[in-house]
Design an enzyme around this catalytic site. Sequence first.
Site, PDB file in Angstrom:
ATOM      1  N   HIS A 168       0.862  -1.188   0.000  1.00 22.27           N
ATOM      2  CA  HIS A 168       0.000   0.000   0.000  1.00 22.27           C
ATOM      3  C   HIS A 168       0.897   1.236   0.000  1.00 22.27           C
ATOM      4  O   HIS A 168       1.968   1.230   0.622  1.00 22.27           O
ATOM      5  CB  HIS A 168      -0.860   0.061   1.272  1.00 22.27           C
ATOM      6  CG  HIS A 168      -2.056  -0.827   1.256  1.00 22.27           C
ATOM      7  ND1 HIS A 168      -2.632  -1.308   2.415  1.00 22.27           N
ATOM      8  CD2 HIS A 168      -2.817  -1.292   0.243  1.00 22.27           C
ATOM      9  CE1 HIS A 168      -3.679  -2.044   2.109  1.00 22.27           C
ATOM     10  NE2 HIS A 168      -3.811  -2.056   0.799  1.00 22.27           N
ATOM     11  N   CYS A 264      -2.213   2.421   9.317  1.00 23.58           N
ATOM     12  CA  CYS A 264      -3.228   1.448   8.893  1.00 23.58           C
ATOM     13  C   CYS A 264      -4.356   1.331   9.920  1.00 23.58           C
ATOM     14  O   CYS A 264      -5.467   0.928   9.588  1.00 23.58           O
ATOM     15  CB  CYS A 264      -2.606   0.069   8.709  1.00 23.58           C
ATOM     16  SG  CYS A 264      -1.301   0.030   7.500  1.00 23.58           S
ATOM     17  N   ASP A 603     -58.805  -9.707   3.686  1.00 23.13           N
ATOM     18  CA  ASP A 603     -59.896  -9.516   4.642  1.00 23.13           C
ATOM     19  C   ASP A 603     -59.400  -8.554   5.698  1.00 23.13           C
ATOM     20  O   ASP A 603     -58.234  -8.543   6.054  1.00 23.13           O
ATOM     21  CB  ASP A 603     -60.250 -10.849   5.318  1.00 23.13           C
ATOM     22  CG  ASP A 603     -60.717 -11.879   4.318  1.00 23.13           C
ATOM     23  OD1 ASP A 603     -61.595 -11.559   3.511  1.00 23.13           O
ATOM     24  OD2 ASP A 603     -60.165 -13.008   4.333  1.00 23.13           O
TER      25      ASP A 603
HETATM   26  P1  NAD Z   1     -49.418 -16.171  -4.582  1.00 19.00           P
HETATM   27  O1  NAD Z   1     -50.266 -16.895  -5.585  1.00 19.00           O
HETATM   28  O2  NAD Z   1     -48.698 -14.969  -5.035  1.00 19.00           O
HETATM   29  O3  NAD Z   1     -48.333 -17.202  -4.003  1.00 19.00           O
HETATM   30  C1  NAD Z   1     -48.640 -18.444  -3.471  1.00 19.00           C
HETATM   31  C2  NAD Z   1     -47.499 -19.370  -3.874  1.00 19.00           C
HETATM   32  O4  NAD Z   1     -47.481 -20.488  -3.013  1.00 19.00           O
HETATM   33  C3  NAD Z   1     -47.625 -19.916  -5.294  1.00 19.00           C
HETATM   34  O5  NAD Z   1     -46.459 -19.632  -6.024  1.00 19.00           O
HETATM   35  C4  NAD Z   1     -47.782 -21.439  -5.101  1.00 19.00           C
HETATM   36  O6  NAD Z   1     -47.149 -22.194  -6.119  1.00 19.00           O
HETATM   37  C5  NAD Z   1     -47.114 -21.641  -3.784  1.00 19.00           C
HETATM   38  N1  NAD Z   1     -47.529 -22.833  -3.043  1.00 19.00           N
HETATM   39  C6  NAD Z   1     -48.757 -23.370  -2.916  1.00 19.00           C
HETATM   40  N2  NAD Z   1     -48.707 -24.445  -2.098  1.00 19.00           N
HETATM   41  C7  NAD Z   1     -47.417 -24.573  -1.694  1.00 19.00           C
HETATM   42  C8  NAD Z   1     -46.755 -25.479  -0.840  1.00 19.00           C
HETATM   43  N3  NAD Z   1     -47.389 -26.479  -0.220  1.00 19.00           N
HETATM   44  N4  NAD Z   1     -45.438 -25.312  -0.663  1.00 19.00           N
HETATM   45  C9  NAD Z   1     -44.757 -24.347  -1.298  1.00 19.00           C
HETATM   46  N5  NAD Z   1     -45.355 -23.453  -2.102  1.00 19.00           N
HETATM   47  C10 NAD Z   1     -46.671 -23.558  -2.288  1.00 19.00           C
HETATM   48  O7  NAD Z   1     -50.366 -15.862  -3.379  1.00 19.00           O
HETATM   49  P2  NAD Z   1     -50.110 -15.373  -1.877  1.00 19.00           P
HETATM   50  O8  NAD Z   1     -48.841 -14.697  -1.720  1.00 19.00           O
HETATM   51  O9  NAD Z   1     -50.375 -16.542  -1.006  1.00 19.00           O
HETATM   52  O10 NAD Z   1     -51.308 -14.354  -1.699  1.00 19.00           O
HETATM   53  C11 NAD Z   1     -51.481 -13.231  -2.535  1.00 19.00           C
HETATM   54  C12 NAD Z   1     -52.020 -12.053  -1.708  1.00 19.00           C
HETATM   55  O11 NAD Z   1     -53.281 -12.369  -1.124  1.00 19.00           O
HETATM   56  C13 NAD Z   1     -51.096 -11.725  -0.558  1.00 19.00           C
HETATM   57  O12 NAD Z   1     -50.956 -10.321  -0.428  1.00 19.00           O
HETATM   58  C14 NAD Z   1     -51.809 -12.281   0.630  1.00 19.00           C
HETATM   59  O13 NAD Z   1     -51.503 -11.594   1.832  1.00 19.00           O
HETATM   60  C15 NAD Z   1     -53.242 -12.101   0.247  1.00 19.00           C
HETATM   61  N6  NAD Z   1     -54.096 -13.028   1.002  1.00 19.00           N
HETATM   62  C16 NAD Z   1     -54.910 -12.487   1.942  1.00 19.00           C
HETATM   63  C17 NAD Z   1     -55.667 -13.333   2.719  1.00 19.00           C
HETATM   64  C18 NAD Z   1     -56.556 -12.743   3.764  1.00 19.00           C
HETATM   65  O14 NAD Z   1     -56.539 -11.526   3.928  1.00 19.00           O
HETATM   66  N7  NAD Z   1     -57.330 -13.546   4.484  1.00 19.00           N
HETATM   67  C19 NAD Z   1     -55.600 -14.720   2.532  1.00 19.00           C
HETATM   68  C20 NAD Z   1     -54.754 -15.255   1.561  1.00 19.00           C
HETATM   69  C21 NAD Z   1     -53.990 -14.378   0.795  1.00 19.00           C
END
Ligand code: NAD
Length: 715
Positions: A168, A264, A603
């Site tokens: 250095h 250093c 929800d």
């Molecule tokens: P997403 O479809 O984007 O992703 C779900 C993923 O999980 C998919 O790629 C699928 O292939 C994978 N998957 C399914 N089963 C699996 C397993 N056994 N092992 C590994 N991977 C698996 O959906 P997301 O992220 O679940 O939801 C999308 C949006 O909906 C989110 O913002 C979530 O918060 C919302 N959501 C809200 C509620 C609620 O308010 N009650 C309920 C569900 C989802």
Amino acid sequence: MRTQDRFLICPPRYYRVEYVINPWMEGNVGRARAETAAQQWQRLCDVLATHGALNAIDPVAGLPDMPFAANAGLVCKDIFIPARMRFPQRQPEARHFSAWFHAHGYRVIELPGQGTFEGEGDALFQPGAALLWGGYGVRTSLIVHRHLAAILNVEVVPLRLIDERFYHLDTCCCPLAGGRLVYYPGAFDPASLATIRGRVPAAQRCEVDADDALGFACNAIVTGATFITNHASPALRRRLGAWGFDVVCCPLHEFILAGGAAKCLALCLTHDVPTPTTVAARIAPVVCDQLIEVQGHLLDAGLMSTLFDSIADAGCSFEIEKFQPGFRHDQQSWARVRVVAPSRERLDTVLGRLMALGARQIEPERDATLVPVTRAGLAPPDFYSTTIFPTDVRLDGNWVRASGQRMDAVLVVEESAHGCTVRCALLRDLQVGERVVCGGDGIRVQRSPAAESGEPFEFMAAGVSSERRVALAIHATAREMRRVRALGGKIVVVAGPVVIHTGGGVHLAHIVHLGYVHALLGGNGLAVHDIEQAVFGTSLGVDLHSGINVHGGHRHHLKAINLVRAHGSIAKAVADGAIGRGVMYECVRHRVPFALAGSIRDDGPLPETMMDLIAAQREYARLVAGADLILMLSSMLHSIGVGNMTPAGVRLICVDISPAVVTKLADRGSIESTGIVTDVGLFLNRLDAALAQETAEYAETDAAGAAPSTASALH
Ligand code: NAD
């Protein structure tokens, strides 16, 4: 009158000689005595503290050279330019120093290109002048001195180092106030010596002998009229005394075992550099470069090595930008090489020699085209949109690295007295008058972060793993998580509600509890179903132990939402004892920040769920910043969102049951991402067990005083 100098120091808690990356370390692995080193360091700090102010950064286990803080980067007023170390063993230090400077309000500006830079070790300001002496040839790349000149708007005079012991510039050179210079001539090539002698009058030069140089006499901290060093011969003391300097010797033998001494161990935060008066007063760079192309039997005929020797013999350097070897002996190879010279004159000389060897100069590159924004939130039609890879923009002949790299952004150029900066901005954030990079000129994308990173991720080569490989991949993930955590890195988890439905929630909660999660990103669903399970033992009304639909269970997730709303927030519900387990509970208990982004199918939502998606994207980006590893667990929506805001170089591990989703997430064109096709509940169950086992084993070995080495690099 100048205010007191300030220095950044790093306690040598984890200091030891663990590897050999310079001649001083040879034969000294394991020989540094911790207690003596601590005493020597403390004495240096005590002396320093009587002359200046000290700031300390926390040392990190596994980074034994971190106390050599002067190599962390270069500070000039409010700018910090982080180092890009040549050896992988030291590369992870940069992120810790950058985080410190960021937290202390400095502008952290990354160097463009791929050249290496070892901080103040190879960049020494001449006190009171807009002049930086730049060492190159052993650790720091010559091209970097061109970038430093452009970023700091100072003159950089490159000096070539030729003796590995003086790897250095600060091991063999020390600029002093009054235009003076102390240096060891044997460390420099003849041209650099001529440069020094041409610029510094004899009366202001002090050439030290080999004994002083090998005693690290030049590796001195100078503050006011005090010269603090490991050693100084009577002759050197007399010379410095005549110049009005008070020489203080602090023995630092334990640190010399690793090749460093006083200078250093402290990074100066308060250089006396005059501020340029106007934006227009830009200093022309001394270092210059030219792209050349060569074609032929480059390897077989030894043409490539002749070419490189010619460049090195002329005191210049090179960067190979592209190389395409022939597939067979009878096929030609092709290379594009950037030749970098310490002066225009030297560049012309070396280009003449290279042309004679058959090289061809490539047309000079053009600056980027900048077009102003005329309507807020709207880019000019021909705007350039970014990728996840580090991107440089050419402005006034200099390459500038964009900050905040992410996918699908536009590049905004800003100018200040210190030069131009480039940042990635979202379309919606553009303001009238901002200048946006358009077209394709003057843009360079560094698509090989692997070259900058140290060790490749073990199972990267496997790409998308099949079920057979899942067990192996899980163990590799656990090891990687432990390594990142041991180096003080950041792990971010993105998770969907499937994590809870598959019974993975309890394991993710335990992983949070073990301290392996530093931020959690998800949607309303993840938190709702996690809290439903914590409170009612069901997920979507199904009992997770028996797998049976519980009577009235379909209302449980709504009751969970209602419960949290009654308490006002998840954190409050945990504090009130209404939620006593689960992922969200562990996050609250362990102060792991989380962000819940809303969606149309939500929800409730829960009070924390951000239904303003722009605010949610900002919060995600804030939590993703500085991540070393991101675990994406079964949420296509949130994982894609996170992937777009994550630059190349961050390890991504995507787990999903669908091969198509895994491929989409993991296929970023960078080697740091990998996919695991499996059930996420099963994955988390095994990962939890592997982490718990590794954590216990680590604790045992640590207690026995033989903790496994964590010296391997993160980046
Ligand atoms: P997403 O479809 O984007 O992703 C779900 C993923 O999980 C998919 O790629 C699928 O292939 C994978 N998957 C399914 N089963 C699996 C397993 N056994 N092992 C590994 N991977 C698996 O959906 P997301 O992220 O679940 O939801 C999308 C949006 O909906 C989110 O913002 C979530 O918060 C919302 N959501 C809200 C509620 C609620 O308010 N009650 C309920 C569900 C989802």
